[in-house]
Design a protein around this motif. Structure first.
Motif, PDB file in Angstrom:
ATOM      1  N   LYS A  58      -8.295   0.676 -10.612  1.00  0.00           N
ATOM      2  CA  LYS A  58      -6.966   1.204 -10.278  1.00  0.00           C
ATOM      3  C   LYS A  58      -6.450   0.655  -8.955  1.00  0.00           C
ATOM      4  CE  LYS A  58      -7.561   5.595 -12.729  1.00  0.00           C
ATOM      5  NZ  LYS A  58      -7.550   7.081 -12.609  1.00  0.00           N
ATOM      6  N   ASN A  59      -7.245  -0.193  -8.311  1.00  0.00           N
ATOM      7  CA  ASN A  59      -6.858  -0.722  -6.989  1.00  0.00           C
ATOM      8  C   ASN A  59      -6.480   0.403  -6.046  1.00  0.00           C
ATOM      9  OD1 ASN A  59      -7.221  -3.495  -7.578  1.00  0.00           O
ATOM     10  ND2 ASN A  59      -5.250  -3.523  -8.646  1.00  0.00           N
TER      11      ASN A  59
ATOM     12  N   ALA B  22      -2.774   3.474  -3.151  1.00  0.00           N
ATOM     13  CA  ALA B  22      -2.703   2.513  -4.249  1.00  0.00           C
ATOM     14  C   ALA B  22      -2.249   1.159  -3.715  1.00  0.00           C
ATOM     15  CB  ALA B  22      -1.738   3.004  -5.317  1.00  0.00           C
ATOM     16  N   ALA B  23      -3.005   0.141  -4.043  1.00  0.00           N
ATOM     17  CA  ALA B  23      -2.693  -1.219  -3.602  1.00  0.00           C
ATOM     18  C   ALA B  23      -2.099  -2.024  -4.745  1.00  0.00           C
ATOM     19  CB  ALA B  23      -3.949  -1.910  -3.087  1.00  0.00           C
ATOM     20  N   SER B  24      -1.168  -2.889  -4.388  1.00  0.00           N
ATOM     21  CA  SER B  24      -0.570  -3.795  -5.386  1.00  0.00           C
ATOM     22  C   SER B  24      -0.308  -5.137  -4.705  1.00  0.00           C
ATOM     23  CB  SER B  24       0.713  -3.208  -5.968  1.00  0.00           C
ATOM     24  OG  SER B  24       1.667  -2.990  -4.956  1.00  0.00           O
ATOM     25  N   GLY B  25       0.039  -6.127  -5.498  1.00  0.00           N
ATOM     26  CA  GLY B  25       0.261  -7.459  -4.955  1.00  0.00           C
ATOM     27  C   GLY B  25      -1.010  -8.285  -5.036  1.00  0.00           C
ATOM     28  N   ARG B  26      -1.352  -8.957  -3.958  1.00  0.00           N
ATOM     29  CA  ARG B  26      -2.511  -9.857  -3.934  1.00  0.00           C
ATOM     30  C   ARG B  26      -3.801  -9.070  -3.734  1.00  0.00           C
ATOM     31  NH1 ARG B  26      -1.358 -15.286  -3.039  1.00  0.00           N
ATOM     32  NH2 ARG B  26      -3.249 -15.566  -1.793  1.00  0.00           N
TER      33      ARG B  26
ATOM     34  N   LEU C 107       0.841  -1.193   0.000  1.00  0.00           N
ATOM     35  CA  LEU C 107       0.000   0.000   0.000  1.00  0.00           C
ATOM     36  C   LEU C 107       0.874   1.241   0.000  1.00  0.00           C
ATOM     37  CD1 LEU C 107      -2.447  -1.178   2.808  1.00  0.00           C
ATOM     38  CD2 LEU C 107      -2.884  -1.229   0.347  1.00  0.00           C
ATOM     39  N   VAL C 108       0.553   2.185  -0.859  1.00  0.00           N
ATOM     40  CA  VAL C 108       1.309   3.434  -0.942  1.00  0.00           C
ATOM     41  C   VAL C 108       0.332   4.598  -0.892  1.00  0.00           C
ATOM     42  CG1 VAL C 108       2.891   4.826  -2.296  1.00  0.00           C
ATOM     43  CG2 VAL C 108       3.134   2.328  -2.284  1.00  0.00           C
TER      44      VAL C 108
END
Length: 120
Positions: A76-77, A23-27, A4-5
């Motif tokens: 965009k998560n 902004a979330a990334s990964g799973r 998370l950023v």
């Protein structure tokens, strides 16, 4: 793992507005809830708002209800926190979070935080 950023913090005068982004990334497929918490100097971390990822149903802390809107962009998560009518007592580091399971926020995923400072 979920990364998370946060972004969007800054210095604003009382009565002003800010929009925070996370902004979330990964799973990201595992995300059910995303939320915002804040921690002011010398105080405990407190809940601000959360949103159910699929339905978009929001929940707000009483201290911000009516002044804050949480929203998300699934494509965009990203989750947003629109803060209006800011007060000096809103000054804090704001964190985005995803619970590990259910409402287990403490053991979930957290961003690095973004500073919000409201001057009187």
């Amino acid at each position: 793992q979920v990364q998370l950023v946060e972004s969007g913090g800054g210095l604003v005068q009382a009565g002003g507005s800010l929009r925070l982004s996370c902004a979330a990334s990964g799973r990201t497929f595992s995300i059910y809830n995303m939320g915002w918490f804040r921690q002011a100097p010398g105080k405990e971390r407190e809940f601000v708002a959360r949103i159910t990822w699929i339905t978009g149903v929001p929940v707000y802390a009483d201290s911000v209800k009516g002044r804050v809107t949480i929203s998300r962009d699934n494509a965009k998560n990203t989750v947003y926190l629109q803060m209006n009518s800011l007060k000096p007592e809103d000054t804090a580091v704001y964190y985005c979070a995803v619970p590990k399971t259910g409402t287990d926020w403490a053991n979930g995923y957290w961003g690095q935080g973004t500073q919000v400072t409201v001057s009187s």
